[in-house]
Design an enzyme around this catalytic site. Sequence first.
Site, short mmCIF file in Angstrom:
data_model
loop_
_atom_site.label_atom_id
_atom_site.label_comp_id
_atom_site.label_asym_id
_atom_site.label_seq_id
_atom_site.Cartn_x
_atom_site.Cartn_y
_atom_site.Cartn_z
N GLU A 106 0.97 -1.15 -0.18
CA GLU A 106 0.11 -0.16 0.05
C GLU A 106 1.26 1.17 -0.06
O GLU A 106 1.74 1.76 1.13
CB GLU A 106 -0.85 -0.16 1.46
CG GLU A 106 -2.00 -0.61 0.85
CD GLU A 106 -3.25 -1.22 0.62
OE1 GLU A 106 -3.23 0.20 -0.12
OE2 GLU A 106 -3.81 -2.08 0.43
ZN ZN Z 1 -6.72 -0.74 -3.63
#
Ligand code: ZN
Length: 273
Positions: free
Chosen positions: A244
Amino acid sequence: MSRNPFECHSWHSEIFQCKSTDVSHFYSLLEQEKVRLGLNRMKLGEAGGYPLWFMQSPEQNAGNHNMLISAGFHGEEAAGPWGLLHLLQQMDSSLFEQVNLSLLPLVNPTGFANGHRFNELGENPNRGFYLESGVPKPGEDTSLEGRILLEHTELLQAASCDGILTCHEDVLQTDTYVYTFEPAETPGAFSHTLRDALGEFFPIAKDGSIDDCSVQDGVIFNHFDTSFESFLVQQGARVGCCSETPAQQNLDQRILANASVMNAFLAMTKTPV
Ligand SMILES: [Zn+2]
């Protein structure tokens, strides 16, 4: 705060000299790298007229680890697919002597072209990967793209048996973090190496909660849900990571960070994970 699935996000990339949503430019550069590296390619299906490509290194060698990298499940998380393209542009085909590499470069092309999270049908492509008594099965919330991937479970399972990296972004964050899966009680070298690759570019998220998951030292560990990565780990992938990058940060930095975490993932194939 929560993510609006149809809020449109678009950034300019200096590296690629285009907007993050320029899907035709993305596909044409991908085609160039496919030819240059001699990658095999298979069309798993289509979404909104765009091909859903699955690509592989030219020869699959029995002694190599089988590693899968996927990107572009969520349309507004643009740095995943562009980062994968950047990785390919820097790649030398000698890598394929060491790893059987498989790629899903852009899973949700309609979301990518619109710069919004869900596909053009309003579905979330990273949910709905169900297992019923170990058998893959779509559900009511399975997207068009998800159904296409589920139809190719055996192929994807074989491609990811030594590891799956799926590259996401978080539009609400200025800090980076990873979801990781390891057959252990606590995160090990796999988790920390990938987190630290991203930590070269951005601050690592503080301990606390993100999307109702407990994050510690930048890692959300062994969190099973109906996502693609969780599905493949349950299907036997030895390790898994969902990276992320923070989409509140500069796009080109996010592209470089994605290429870097992919490189770190592949570098781990040279020594047993
Ligand atoms: Zn995502």
